[in-house]
Design a protein around this motif. Structure first.
Motif, short mmCIF file in Angstrom:
data_model
loop_
_atom_site.label_atom_id
_atom_site.label_comp_id
_atom_site.label_asym_id
_atom_site.label_seq_id
_atom_site.Cartn_x
_atom_site.Cartn_y
_atom_site.Cartn_z
N ASP A 1 0.80 -1.22 0.00
CA ASP A 1 0.00 0.00 0.00
C ASP A 1 0.84 1.28 0.00
OD1 ASP A 1 -2.65 -0.39 -0.25
OD2 ASP A 1 -3.08 -0.60 1.89
N TYR A 2 2.06 1.20 -0.48
CA TYR A 2 3.01 2.32 -0.39
C TYR A 2 2.37 3.68 -0.75
CZ TYR A 2 7.18 5.16 -1.24
OH TYR A 2 8.12 6.15 -1.21
N PHE A 3 1.81 3.78 -1.94
CA PHE A 3 1.35 5.10 -2.40
C PHE A 3 0.19 5.62 -1.57
CE2 PHE A 3 3.78 3.55 -6.03
CZ PHE A 3 4.64 4.64 -6.17
N ARG A 4 -0.71 4.71 -1.19
CA ARG A 4 -1.84 5.13 -0.35
C ARG A 4 -1.32 5.61 1.01
NH1 ARG A 4 -5.82 3.40 3.24
NH2 ARG A 4 -4.81 1.40 3.65
N HIS A 5 -0.37 4.87 1.58
CA HIS A 5 0.16 5.26 2.90
C HIS A 5 0.93 6.58 2.85
CE1 HIS A 5 -0.09 0.95 4.78
NE2 HIS A 5 -1.26 1.45 4.47
N ILE A 6 1.64 6.81 1.76
CA ILE A 6 2.35 8.10 1.65
C ILE A 6 1.31 9.23 1.57
CG2 ILE A 6 3.69 9.55 0.04
CD1 ILE A 6 5.63 7.76 1.32
N LEU B 1 14.06 5.38 2.94
CA LEU B 1 13.90 6.46 3.92
C LEU B 1 14.02 7.81 3.22
CD1 LEU B 1 13.86 7.88 6.68
CD2 LEU B 1 16.22 7.16 7.05
N ILE B 2 15.00 7.92 2.34
CA ILE B 2 15.19 9.20 1.64
C ILE B 2 14.00 9.49 0.72
CG2 ILE B 2 16.66 10.35 -0.08
CD1 ILE B 2 19.05 9.00 1.46
N GLU B 3 13.50 8.45 0.09
CA GLU B 3 12.32 8.66 -0.76
C GLU B 3 11.11 9.12 0.04
OE1 GLU B 3 10.86 5.97 -4.06
OE2 GLU B 3 12.99 5.45 -3.88
N PHE B 4 10.96 8.50 1.22
CA PHE B 4 9.87 8.91 2.11
C PHE B 4 10.03 10.39 2.47
CE2 PHE B 4 9.05 9.52 6.76
CZ PHE B 4 7.66 9.52 6.71
N LEU B 5 11.26 10.77 2.80
CA LEU B 5 11.49 12.17 3.19
C LEU B 5 11.28 13.12 2.02
CD1 LEU B 5 14.51 11.72 5.60
CD2 LEU B 5 12.22 12.51 6.20
N ARG B 6 11.69 12.70 0.84
CA ARG B 6 11.47 13.59 -0.33
C ARG B 6 9.99 13.81 -0.55
NH1 ARG B 6 16.30 11.14 -3.55
NH2 ARG B 6 17.90 12.60 -2.85
N ALA B 7 9.19 12.83 -0.18
CA ALA B 7 7.74 12.98 -0.36
C ALA B 7 7.12 13.84 0.74
CB ALA B 7 7.07 11.59 -0.38
N VAL B 8 7.55 13.64 2.00
CA VAL B 8 6.81 14.30 3.09
C VAL B 8 7.43 15.62 3.57
CG1 VAL B 8 5.81 12.13 3.87
CG2 VAL B 8 7.85 12.99 5.01
N VAL B 9 8.76 15.78 3.43
CA VAL B 9 9.37 17.00 3.98
C VAL B 9 8.81 18.28 3.33
CG1 VAL B 9 11.56 18.28 4.18
CG2 VAL B 9 11.41 15.92 4.98
N PRO B 10 8.61 18.30 2.00
CA PRO B 10 8.04 19.53 1.43
C PRO B 10 6.66 19.86 2.01
CG PRO B 10 8.94 18.12 -0.30
CD PRO B 10 8.98 17.32 0.96
N ALA C 1 23.20 10.28 10.11
CA ALA C 1 22.46 11.53 10.28
C ALA C 1 22.87 12.53 9.20
CB ALA C 1 22.72 12.09 11.67
N ALA C 2 24.17 12.60 8.93
CA ALA C 2 24.67 13.56 7.94
C ALA C 2 24.10 13.23 6.56
CB ALA C 2 26.19 13.53 7.91
N GLU C 3 24.06 11.96 6.24
CA GLU C 3 23.57 11.54 4.93
C GLU C 3 22.12 11.97 4.72
OE1 GLU C 3 23.69 7.44 2.75
OE2 GLU C 3 25.05 7.40 4.48
N LEU C 4 21.35 11.85 5.78
CA LEU C 4 19.94 12.19 5.69
C LEU C 4 19.70 13.68 5.41
CD1 LEU C 4 17.75 10.11 6.18
CD2 LEU C 4 17.27 11.26 8.33
N ILE C 5 20.50 14.49 6.10
CA ILE C 5 20.37 15.94 5.92
C ILE C 5 20.85 16.34 4.51
CG2 ILE C 5 21.10 18.21 6.79
CD1 ILE C 5 19.30 16.69 8.68
N ASP C 6 21.94 15.70 4.10
CA ASP C 6 22.47 16.02 2.77
C ASP C 6 21.48 15.64 1.68
OD1 ASP C 6 24.73 16.95 3.90
OD2 ASP C 6 25.98 15.20 3.41
N ALA C 7 20.79 14.52 1.88
CA ALA C 7 19.88 14.03 0.84
C ALA C 7 18.64 14.90 0.72
CB ALA C 7 19.48 12.59 1.14
N VAL C 8 18.16 15.41 1.83
CA VAL C 8 16.95 16.25 1.81
C VAL C 8 17.23 17.48 2.66
CG1 VAL C 8 14.43 16.26 2.14
CG2 VAL C 8 15.59 14.09 1.67
#
Ligand code: DNO
Length: 397
Positions: free
Chosen positions: A81-86, A216-225, A258-265
Motif C-alpha cells: 500500500d506504499y502510495f496510499r500510505h504516503i 527512507l530518503i524517498e519517504f522524506l522527499r515525499a513528506v518533507v516539502p 544523520a549527515a547523509e539524511l540531511i544532505d539528501a533532503v
C-alpha cells in the motif's frame, strides 16, 4: 532572554496509568503523545486530533510533540500500500499542522522499535531499569526464535557462551526474555509465535541497509516539502539499540547516517529527535560533536543515559549517571537554543521504576516517579548552567 528547554513528558493516552495530572505535577507544561488507536498507515482525522488536544488542554498543558506518527512497513519496504500510505501520511501532517502542532517524531526501524532483554533489571538500590544483555539476546535469537541463518551473525565464542546462558535459564526466565524482546512489535497484545515473527522478518529479505536508506530518503522527499509548507518539523528517532539486529538493517545509528539524511533532503524541516540514550549506546558516537553539527536540525530531545560494558551490554543508568556527560549535552543545547532563539521540547526519556511505582503497572520505562526524578535532575543542571553564566557575566535576571 535565556531560552530554556520546554519540559514535557510522554503520555500514552487515556489508558495510560500515569495521568495527565501526574505529568503536570512533575513540572511539565507540554505533553508528548500519539493517537495509538489509529492503525498504522491510516489518516489521523481532524476530529481525533482535536479530541486528544482538548484532553491535554483541559489538564492545563499543551500538546507539544507527536510521538510518533508511525511509518508503515509498506512505506519502509516500498511495497503493498506504499502510495496510499504516503498520501495518508501527508494528509495526517496537514491535519496535525492545522491543529497547531509543530513537531512530528517517527522512526524508520524495520519491524521492531526499541529492544531490551530485561524490562525490570534490578539495580543495587532495588529500583528497576531497562537492560540489554547481548548473550541473552543471542540466546533468544538462536534458541527461542530459532531464526534461520542467525549463527552467521555471531562469533563462535559468543554462540558457546549464549548456549550456556540459555541452559542456565528456567522456563519462566525464557518466557520473560521472549516477551520482553517482542514488546517493540506493533500490536503486542497479540501473541507472536516464533513462526509469525520469522515471517515478519522475512518481509525484509532482499532489503539491505542501502535499500532501506534509499526508501527512507524517498519517504522524506515525499513528506518533507509538505511538512515545510505547513510549518512542521520532522524528527527521526535514532535506532535503539543503534546497530542491526535479527538480520534487519538499521540506518539511523551514527553521525554519518544523520549527515547523509540531511544532505539528501536539505531542509530545516528534516531533522532529529536527538535521543542521547539511543545514540549514546554506541561508544563511537560523540554526542556533543553531533549536537554541534546538527544543532539546527534538532527539533526534540530525549535525554537519557546508558551505561555500557565491553561485552556489548548496557543498562539505563540515572539521567546524570552513565556514559553520557549530561552537563556537556545540556550546555550545548542551551547554546543551540540561544542561537536559534527558541525552546526545544525535551522529555526525560525513560526512568527507573522506583518507590510506589514498583507496585504499579506502567509501560516499561514510563513510570511516573523515575521520570519525575530524571526531569528534576535535568532541569537542575540547566538552571545551574544558566544561573552561573548570568552571575559570571553579571547579566540581569
Ligand atoms: C522508546 C521510544 C521509542 C520512540 C520511537 C519513535 O521508549 O523512545 O519507542 O518513541 O522510536 O518513533
Amino acid at each position: 532572554m535565556n531560552w530554556l528547554m520546554h519540559q514535557t513528558m510522554r503520555w500514552f493516552g487515556p489508558h495510560d496509568t500515569v495521568k495527565l495530572s501526574d505529568i503536570r505535577q512533575a513540572g511539565c507544561s507540554g505533553v508528548v503523545t500519539a493517537l495509538h488507536h489509529i492503525p498504522v498507515g491510516e489518516v489521523w482525522t481532524p476530529d481525533e486530533i482535536a479530541k486528544r488536544k482538548k484532553l491535554i488542554e483541559e489538564a492545563g498543558m499543551s500538546w507539544t510533540v507527536i510521538e510518533s506518527l508511525p511509518v508503515s512497513e509498506d512505506i519502509k519496504t516500498k511495497s503493498g500500500d506504499y502510495f496510499r500510505h504516503i498520501g495518508n501520511y501527508k494528509e495526517s501532517l496537514r491535519n496535525v499542522a492545522a491543529a497547531g502542532l509543530k513537531v512530528v517524531t517517527y522512526n524508520f526501524m524495520p519491524v521492531l522499535d526499541w529492544l531490551r532483554t530485561d524490562t525490570a533489571y534490578e539495580l543495587p538500590s532495588g529500583a528497576k531499569a531497562l537492560y540489554f544483555n547481548r548473550l541473552e539476546f543471542i540466546a533468544f535469537d538462536l534458541f527461542l526464535l530459532q531464526r534461520p541463518g542467525a549463527e552467521k551473525d555471531y562469533s563462535k565464542k559468543e554462540i558457546t557462551a549464549a548456549k550456556k546462558v540459555f541452559a542456565d535459564m528456567d522456563e519462566a526466565k525464557r518466557a520473560a526474555l521472549y516477551r520482553n524482546l517482542l514488546m517493540g512489535l506493533p500490536g503486542s497484545d497479540e501473541s507472536f509465535t516464533p513462526g509469525k515473527v520469522i515471517s515478519l522478518l522475512n518481509t525484509y529479505k532482499g532489503i539491505d541497509a542501502n535499500t532501506l536508506k534509499k526508501n527512507l530518503i524517498e519517504f522524506l522527499r515525499a513528506v518533507v516539502p509538505v511538512a515545510e509548507a505547513c510549518g512542521l518539523s520532522m524528527a527521526i528517532h535514532p535506532d535503539d539499540p543503534p546497530y542491526p539486529l535479527l538480520g534487519l538493517p538499521r540506518v539511523m545509528s551514527t553521525e554519518a547516517d544523520a549527515a547523509e539524511l540531511i544532505d539528501a533532503v536539505p531542509s530545516k524541516a528534516n531533522g532529529f529527535c536527538f535521543c542521547t540514550g539511543s545514540f549514546g549506546a554506541r561508544a563511537d558516537n560523540n554526542l556533543v560533536q553531533m549536537l554541534r553539527r546538527f544543532g539546527d536540525h534538532v527539533h526534540f530531545l530525549h535525554l537519557r543515559n546508558t551505561k555500557r560494558d565491553a561485552a556489548g551490554n548496557f543498562f539505563e543508568a540515572d539521567h546524570l549517571g552513565g556514559d553520557t556527560d549530561m552537563y556537556a549535552i545540556i550546555k550545548e543545547v542551551l547554546q543551540i537554543q540561544q542561537r536559534r532563539q527558541l525552546s526545544i521540547p525535551m522529555r526525560p526519556d525513560h526512568g527507573h521504576q522506583m518507590l510506589d511505582d514498583l507496585q504499579k503497572n506502567a509501560y516499561p520505562g514510563y513510570s511516573a516517579i523515575g521520570r519525575l526524578k530524571g526531569l528534576a535532575e535535568l532541569r537542575g543542571v540547566e538552571y545551574g548552567i544558566v544561573q552561573s553564566i548570568k552571575s559570571l557575566y553579571h547579566i540581569g535576571t
